[in-house]
Design an enzyme around this catalytic site. Sequence first.
Site, PDB file in Angstrom:
ATOM      1  N   ASP A 178     -56.209   3.873  55.984  1.00  0.00           N
ATOM      2  CA  ASP A 178     -56.959   4.624  54.967  1.00  0.00           C
ATOM      3  C   ASP A 178     -58.468   4.398  55.064  1.00  0.00           C
ATOM      4  OD1 ASP A 178     -57.169   6.286  52.667  1.00  0.00           O
ATOM      5  OD2 ASP A 178     -57.268   4.529  51.372  1.00  0.00           O
ATOM      6  N   GLU A 204     -69.701   2.125  54.443  1.00  0.00           N
ATOM      7  CA  GLU A 204     -71.045   2.167  53.831  1.00  0.00           C
ATOM      8  C   GLU A 204     -71.990   1.199  54.529  1.00  0.00           C
ATOM      9  OE1 GLU A 204     -71.059   1.739  49.556  1.00  0.00           O
ATOM     10  OE2 GLU A 204     -69.383   3.137  49.304  1.00  0.00           O
ATOM     11  N   ALA A 206     -62.838  -8.956  42.966  1.00  0.00           N
ATOM     12  CA  ALA A 206     -63.816  -8.870  44.055  1.00  0.00           C
ATOM     13  C   ALA A 206     -65.225  -8.889  43.484  1.00  0.00           C
ATOM     14  CB  ALA A 206     -63.596  -7.579  44.848  1.00  0.00           C
TER      15      ALA A 206
END
Length: 404
Positions: A299, A304, A230
């Site tokens: 989960d 953010e 990523a």
Amino acid sequence: SKLAALFEHPLYNIPIPEVTKKDKLFVVNPMEKFNLRSSGSDEWVSSSKAETLLPTGKTAYDTYPAWLKFHVGINRYELYPRRDPLMSTLLWDLATQRIVSSVQKSGGTQLKLIMMFPNYGQALFKPMKQTRDQETPIDFFYFSDFERHNAEIAAFHLDRILDFRRIPPVSGRLVNITKEIRDITTDKKLAKTFFISPAGNVCFYGECSYYCSTEHALCGKPDRLEGSMAALLPDKTLAKRRSWRSPWRRSYHKSKKAEWELNPNYCAQVRETPPYDRGHRLLDLIDMTVLDFLMGNMDRHHYETFEKFGNDTFLLHLDNGRGFGTHSRDELSILAPLWQCCSIKKSTYLRLQLLATQPYRLSDLLREALAADPLAPVLAEPHLRALDRRLGKVLAAVGRCLAR
């Protein structure tokens, strides 16, 4: 290509507001040149006299590697544009660039590595922990589930198909544990955990609070290991991020329930609490809920945002490794924010309706998107079929809200 047709659809061409200087994450000096020394050293030079060094018709921006262009392009409204010419280059870099450094990422419950490339790009590597056709055991709590590398890859493409574009680019990659991790790591703690298994495979387990032991070692065949790569977001010292606890966070306890599980009117108090009392924050959170339900991710305890943009910006959908663990069960509790608040963005609802039609079937689109990944097939077929079933349940939940 169904995917190309989807991105041509009017619902995928709604313009974003004009991006002003204050809406950009970084304001770049147009004369600042990014230059890797041609001597072969991994050193880059920044030159303010770029105009004298650049070929005719080129700008300093043209010298930036794909990862830096990705960072520079982030703005208040999107992590990357819909028609991003960079995307294929960035995904290719993540899959193929030479790895010059591998160290364990600190924090987190499971093993992750930070990989660095010669052009100073960095990626987060999550190794393969289970095969495509393994489902999370029914007696496992969500907080003791494995993080899956293929879930990270599939989540990026699903997020893009839903037109959220809030997950950083992810590519699959086959890594050589010996040459690309063990032999180049400067992480002494990580280095101590390598061993050769009785079958002759190279293994390691790192240090973390879950699944970091010889019993849960990651082993190559004999030293080849799948994983997700990523693209990392800009360093927090350059672009501060704020972490927000999700109001619908689970209790992370074996027997205790969270307040939202006990109070059917829970949304009323969320609506009165900043930052959910104004703007589109609650609707953005419901977008994230839809994404999580489609991939079965229980989960989502935090999300953010970039601090520079305050409360009026998109949510980052990070850490998606616990998605796509089960295809035979649908966890309806993930949709609690949607059916408790009975709110959804009109644009999201219209796109979801479109993705339930034959020409733009969600499973077909994701299958096509994932076919280009180096680790294809990324998802087992039952996971793709589950998407269409779950999409029907999201639309049914909105239908009940509209009827009410």
